[in-house]
Design a protein around this motif. Sequence first.
Motif, PDB file in Angstrom:
ATOM      1  N   ASP A 336       0.834  -1.203   0.000  1.00 38.83           N
ATOM      2  CA  ASP A 336       0.000   0.000   0.000  1.00 38.83           C
ATOM      3  C   ASP A 336       0.870   1.256   0.000  1.00 38.83           C
ATOM      4  O   ASP A 336       0.593   2.222  -0.720  1.00 38.83           O
ATOM      5  CB  ASP A 336      -0.939   0.010   1.209  1.00 38.83           C
ATOM      6  CG  ASP A 336      -2.112  -0.931   1.053  1.00 38.83           C
ATOM      7  OD1 ASP A 336      -2.361  -1.391  -0.079  1.00 38.83           O
ATOM      8  OD2 ASP A 336      -2.770  -1.238   2.075  1.00 38.83           O
ATOM      9  N   ASN A 339       2.748   1.587  -3.396  1.00 37.87           N
ATOM     10  CA  ASN A 339       1.885   1.971  -4.520  1.00 37.87           C
ATOM     11  C   ASN A 339       1.294   3.379  -4.377  1.00 37.87           C
ATOM     12  O   ASN A 339       0.553   3.828  -5.249  1.00 37.87           O
ATOM     13  CB  ASN A 339       0.755   0.954  -4.681  1.00 37.87           C
ATOM     14  CG  ASN A 339       1.263  -0.375  -5.209  1.00 37.87           C
ATOM     15  OD1 ASN A 339       2.146  -0.412  -6.071  1.00 37.87           O
ATOM     16  ND2 ASN A 339       0.728  -1.478  -4.691  1.00 37.87           N
ATOM     17  N   THR A 340       1.633   4.071  -3.301  1.00 35.27           N
ATOM     18  CA  THR A 340       1.157   5.434  -3.118  1.00 35.27           C
ATOM     19  C   THR A 340       1.910   6.386  -4.037  1.00 35.27           C
ATOM     20  O   THR A 340       3.141   6.318  -4.146  1.00 35.27           O
ATOM     21  CB  THR A 340       1.363   5.892  -1.657  1.00 35.27           C
ATOM     22  OG1 THR A 340       0.663   5.009  -0.784  1.00 35.27           O
ATOM     23  CG2 THR A 340       0.856   7.311  -1.458  1.00 35.27           C
TER      24      THR A 340
END
Length: 386
Positions: A336, A339-340
């Motif tokens: 997470d 992938n920011t």
Amino acid sequence: MTEHATVKAALMSQAIETPSWAYGNSGTRFKVFARPGVPRTPEEKLDDAAKVHEFTGAAPTVALHIPWDTVDDYAALAEYARDRGLALGAVNANTFQDDAYRLGSVCHPEAAVRRKALDHLMRCVDIMDATGSRDLKLWFADGTNYPGQDDIHERQDRLAEALAAVYERLGDDQRMLVEYKLFEPAFYTTDVPDWGTAYAHCLKLGPKAQVVVDTGHHAPGTNIEFIVATLLREGRLGGFDFNSRFYADDDLMVGAADPFQLFRIMYEVVRGGGLTADVAFMLDQCHNIEEKIPAIIRSVMNVQEATAKALLVDRAALAAAQATGDVLEANAVLMDAYNTDVRPLLAEIREEQGLDGDPMAAYRRSGWAAKTAEERIGGQQAGWGA
């Protein structure tokens, strides 16, 4: 302080050192490629480095390489840097570009050659005294090509003797950073081939001896973040030479080949307190087919982006998943963060510092490339061996 503010503060304080040699001409084993506007002197390298810092706000120091950056007055060179908003960083020793070093430098079987190499290292510390540099960076091309060529044990003794002499010469606020490399140019044994060898020597020397991790100096599949975590845990991670590689020591732009690996490394740096410790974040790259300054700007941005993503990892959620053995959730927490899209955050930080949110676009608009191409006519362009 909110989490968002904490992340921003950490990113604003990050400094990435650029290498003087990255501003010069480089190439492959077959050809060095010249470009218009390449610096001809150490001062012109600093002029270019100042542009990188001007547009990124994150590259305030420049590493020197001796003798490539030899000048008559190093204190004056340091003043020249300060006038441009920079400071001189690590001094890199060169014990591999002399005919005498065919069989090694500090590990050479002949005492006279070892003395020559040691004299150079001592001269580098003299330069540090004049420039105010903290770090002496040591990489040795020493090794052997054939079984029986030299005594492996004795070469380690010679290495230890030289390192001890240099360590004794260091000032109270100076350090030596010992670099390692799996192979090349020695193909049978390399005298400092891995982090364990470097760490063992540093451990015997004392706290001013630290290990530097070059991200291109490992066998394929090596878990570099494990090495980083271990050295941080032991208080012996002195710094990085950031670059990317596909096969061996390619010295490509950091994050170009495997940005996820760079993120994993930076997570361990964050996890181990490396952002607030005395860990030097340095680039060690050669820009062969791309423009020099834009490539360095992009490299600085790549380190910033990986760092931002590492700072965004929800460590509480990660610890909870790890404690309960939730393998998929733990991996998801990391992914997470990875992938920011952190580019808007970094643009916001730059704008708060009075910079353009897009350093690459700002550099293109500056006209610096055209200006230097027009003005830097004649003389000897800097490059490998210059």
